[in-house]
Write a protein that holds these residues in place. Sequence first.
Motif, PDB file in Angstrom:
ATOM      1  N   TRP A 146       0.815  -1.220   0.000  1.00  0.00           N
ATOM      2  CA  TRP A 146       0.000   0.000   0.000  1.00  0.00           C
ATOM      3  C   TRP A 146       0.850   1.272   0.000  1.00  0.00           C
ATOM      4  O   TRP A 146       0.328   2.367  -0.115  1.00  0.00           O
ATOM      5  N   GLN A 147       2.175   1.130   0.123  1.00  0.00           N
ATOM      6  CA  GLN A 147       3.063   2.281   0.049  1.00  0.00           C
ATOM      7  C   GLN A 147       3.825   2.336  -1.271  1.00  0.00           C
ATOM      8  O   GLN A 147       4.617   3.247  -1.482  1.00  0.00           O
ATOM      9  N   GLN A 148       3.594   1.384  -2.157  1.00  0.00           N
ATOM     10  CA  GLN A 148       4.306   1.341  -3.429  1.00  0.00           C
ATOM     11  C   GLN A 148       3.641   2.254  -4.452  1.00  0.00           C
ATOM     12  O   GLN A 148       2.445   2.526  -4.379  1.00  0.00           O
ATOM     13  N   GLN A 149       4.436   2.692  -5.428  1.00  0.00           N
ATOM     14  CA  GLN A 149       3.965   3.645  -6.427  1.00  0.00           C
ATOM     15  C   GLN A 149       3.967   2.996  -7.807  1.00  0.00           C
ATOM     16  O   GLN A 149       4.931   2.312  -8.170  1.00  0.00           O
ATOM     17  N   PRO A 150       2.913   3.202  -8.591  1.00  0.00           N
ATOM     18  CA  PRO A 150       2.792   2.492  -9.875  1.00  0.00           C
ATOM     19  C   PRO A 150       3.907   2.812 -10.864  1.00  0.00           C
ATOM     20  O   PRO A 150       4.409   1.915 -11.531  1.00  0.00           O
ATOM     21  N   LEU A 151       4.310   4.071 -10.993  1.00  0.00           N
ATOM     22  CA  LEU A 151       5.356   4.408 -11.952  1.00  0.00           C
ATOM     23  C   LEU A 151       6.678   3.764 -11.548  1.00  0.00           C
ATOM     24  O   LEU A 151       7.440   3.304 -12.402  1.00  0.00           O
ATOM     25  N   HIS A 292      -6.377   2.106 -14.451  1.00  0.00           N
ATOM     26  CA  HIS A 292      -5.957   2.993 -13.366  1.00  0.00           C
ATOM     27  C   HIS A 292      -5.366   2.152 -12.237  1.00  0.00           C
ATOM     28  O   HIS A 292      -5.967   1.157 -11.819  1.00  0.00           O
ATOM     29  N   PRO A 293      -4.179   2.507 -11.734  1.00  0.00           N
ATOM     30  CA  PRO A 293      -3.570   1.696 -10.673  1.00  0.00           C
ATOM     31  C   PRO A 293      -4.387   1.655  -9.384  1.00  0.00           C
ATOM     32  O   PRO A 293      -4.204   0.754  -8.568  1.00  0.00           O
ATOM     33  N   LYS A 294      -5.302   2.607  -9.202  1.00  0.00           N
ATOM     34  CA  LYS A 294      -6.160   2.605  -8.015  1.00  0.00           C
ATOM     35  C   LYS A 294      -7.586   2.175  -8.368  1.00  0.00           C
ATOM     36  O   LYS A 294      -8.537   2.531  -7.672  1.00  0.00           O
ATOM     37  N   HIS A 295      -7.731   1.398  -9.425  1.00  0.00           N
ATOM     38  CA  HIS A 295      -9.061   1.031  -9.897  1.00  0.00           C
ATOM     39  C   HIS A 295      -9.881   0.342  -8.807  1.00  0.00           C
ATOM     40  O   HIS A 295     -11.066   0.641  -8.631  1.00  0.00           O
ATOM     41  N   ALA A 296      -9.266  -0.578  -8.067  1.00  0.00           N
ATOM     42  CA  ALA A 296     -10.014  -1.297  -7.031  1.00  0.00           C
ATOM     43  C   ALA A 296     -10.523  -0.345  -5.957  1.00  0.00           C
ATOM     44  O   ALA A 296     -11.662  -0.466  -5.483  1.00  0.00           O
ATOM     45  N   SER A 336      -3.496  11.483 -10.198  1.00  0.00           N
ATOM     46  CA  SER A 336      -3.703  10.371  -9.273  1.00  0.00           C
ATOM     47  C   SER A 336      -2.958   9.111  -9.693  1.00  0.00           C
ATOM     48  O   SER A 336      -2.882   8.149  -8.938  1.00  0.00           O
ATOM     49  N   TYR A 337      -2.394   9.105 -10.900  1.00  0.00           N
ATOM     50  CA  TYR A 337      -1.638   7.955 -11.375  1.00  0.00           C
ATOM     51  C   TYR A 337      -0.217   7.939 -10.789  1.00  0.00           C
ATOM     52  O   TYR A 337       0.482   6.940 -10.901  1.00  0.00           O
ATOM     53  N   ASN A 338       0.227   9.044 -10.217  1.00  0.00           N
ATOM     54  CA  ASN A 338       1.638   9.195  -9.867  1.00  0.00           C
ATOM     55  C   ASN A 338       1.963   8.876  -8.420  1.00  0.00           C
ATOM     56  O   ASN A 338       3.089   9.096  -7.986  1.00  0.00           O
ATOM     57  N   ASN A 339       0.990   8.391  -7.646  1.00  0.00           N
ATOM     58  CA  ASN A 339       1.286   8.050  -6.261  1.00  0.00           C
ATOM     59  C   ASN A 339       0.564   6.766  -5.877  1.00  0.00           C
ATOM     60  O   ASN A 339      -0.267   6.258  -6.635  1.00  0.00           O
ATOM     61  N   GLY A 340       0.898   6.248  -4.729  1.00  0.00           N
ATOM     62  CA  GLY A 340       0.330   4.986  -4.279  1.00  0.00           C
ATOM     63  C   GLY A 340      -1.010   5.151  -3.595  1.00  0.00           C
ATOM     64  O   GLY A 340      -1.697   6.164  -3.772  1.00  0.00           O
ATOM     65  N   LEU A 341      -1.386   4.160  -2.804  1.00  0.00           N
ATOM     66  CA  LEU A 341      -2.691   4.177  -2.151  1.00  0.00           C
ATOM     67  C   LEU A 341      -2.726   5.096  -0.938  1.00  0.00           C
ATOM     68  O   LEU A 341      -3.780   5.587  -0.561  1.00  0.00           O
ATOM     69  N   LEU A 342      -1.580   5.322  -0.324  1.00  0.00           N
ATOM     70  CA  LEU A 342      -1.508   6.169   0.859  1.00  0.00           C
ATOM     71  C   LEU A 342      -0.513   7.291   0.630  1.00  0.00           C
ATOM     72  O   LEU A 342       0.427   7.156  -0.148  1.00  0.00           O
ATOM     73  N   GLN A 343      -0.719   8.404   1.292  1.00  0.00           N
ATOM     74  CA  GLN A 343       0.218   9.520   1.212  1.00  0.00           C
ATOM     75  C   GLN A 343       0.408  10.122   2.601  1.00  0.00           C
ATOM     76  O   GLN A 343      -0.477  10.050   3.450  1.00  0.00           O
ATOM     77  N   ARG A 344       1.577  10.689   2.802  1.00  0.00           N
ATOM     78  CA  ARG A 344       1.882  11.307   4.089  1.00  0.00           C
ATOM     79  C   ARG A 344       1.348  12.737   4.119  1.00  0.00           C
ATOM     80  O   ARG A 344       1.384  13.448   3.124  1.00  0.00           O
ATOM     81  N   CYS A 345       0.855  13.138   5.279  1.00  0.00           N
ATOM     82  CA  CYS A 345       0.361  14.496   5.475  1.00  0.00           C
ATOM     83  C   CYS A 345       0.722  14.923   6.896  1.00  0.00           C
ATOM     84  O   CYS A 345       1.347  14.172   7.653  1.00  0.00           O
ATOM     85  N   THR A 346       0.325  16.119   7.251  1.00  0.00           N
ATOM     86  CA  THR A 346       0.679  16.633   8.577  1.00  0.00           C
ATOM     87  C   THR A 346       0.057  15.804   9.693  1.00  0.00           C
ATOM     88  O   THR A 346       0.590  15.737  10.796  1.00  0.00           O
ATOM     89  N   GLN A 347      -1.081  15.145   9.405  1.00  0.00           N
ATOM     90  CA  GLN A 347      -1.743  14.319  10.425  1.00  0.00           C
ATOM     91  C   GLN A 347      -1.202  12.888  10.460  1.00  0.00           C
ATOM     92  O   GLN A 347      -1.639  12.080  11.256  1.00  0.00           O
TER      93      GLN A 347
END
Length: 463
Positions: A146-151, A292-296, A336-347
Amino acid sequence: MPINDPAWQHYLSALERGSATLASNDDTVKLSSLSHQLSAQRLALPAASVTLWQQPIPLPSTVLQLELLLLLCQHYRWPDDSIQLVLQAGFCSVLATTMPQVRQWPKLQRYPALAAARLLQGANNSTALHRVLAGCYPTERNIAPWQQQPLSLLLTEVEYLTRPNLLPSLLLQHIGQRISQTKSEYEISLLRHILTMFCHSQTPLSVNTDRSDLITNSRFRQLYQANTGQLVEYLSQSSELAAPLLALASQLNRQQQQIHDIRLALNLIGRTQVPYVLAESELHSSMAQLHHPKHALLHQFSACLGHTINKLLPGRARSRALALCLCAPLWLEPHSYNNGLLQRCTQGVRPALDFSCYNNSSTLSFLLALLDHYHLNEWIEPVRLWLQSLQQNIPTAGDINVLTLQLAWHSNLVLFANLNAQPLIRCLQHAKQKNISDTGSPANWLMQLATDSQCYFPLALTL
């Protein structure tokens, strides 16, 4: 593609000159600049073709590596910006191996993309480019799916197959070796696509799907009043077309049996529901073809939205079709194609779902055209008011249809994206005043939705 074409020869010469320039130069700005120029130059040439592996004089392994990367991008039909970014990363990886500084990191010489990322780290270069390079070789680095990136996954697979040097005659042998070694579902899927292309000499289409294609290529207007035989013939063309119909029929039949026959499914659903089912089937098929890599994840988001709309305003087939129309812009958002299922944010960490497209005027025009095309005209005005409330970030106590869309949407945002629950709380208050549904407290409402819709968050990309 004729390799003796002047433009093609000019590209090969530029790649050779770039490698020679960086062989005695540790300028990372030059590395990034050359990678960008070469990727633009290659994309200006004709699309990649499997015939390059059949040339009497083999091309350099670095050229074949980049062509294999481009072939995969064409297969997935990803947006032009994403293709250019991963191709630039591919050039950066190839060129970085010639730079003197890389020799200081002997452990990274087996991982060219990571060596390139190390070179670019801290330099005044593209953050997106560095992110693609730094995300490569996730298996060796124990990066969770879930932290991997499609590209990054595409670039990694190409480097597996072309390391240390790629001979065209040995490509299938390399693929066989990777199949025997890998434990990754991603890689099995990627290798299957590559084998299909080379064993059957099938060069994938390079044309990307845009918003207008969903309506232009649709056969809804010709088929929504067609007889059962014509509908069976159309829906039998692919599993993506038939899946929504069979799933709905399986849910509606009294015996709760799994339905596999399209004609039986149509009879169970009834003639009045056919337009809604046909609309959902067409959109579902079109979305699946985008690869789309996030199709599911997007499919789950749409399914839960449809369930919530149906819970508030019963009409299952209509609700599913409407939800898929409303979610279509998420599949067409290029970034949305350029990142994985999760992303880091301030929270901390949150799902990488980008809803900013709903603030664009073009999205409103697209949604209204889609609703009109699929004969959901009674929802045109509610959708217009719903989008207006999203852009103003103020849920309003409008009519029942508008409030239904607001409540369903904000419920999904909290369930899937862990966003601010305050808009949902206000929507629930308005729903109670309108006596739409006995939703109860926000926590009970969300638990009920999650249970009834059997929603889940996919933990792997769709490749």
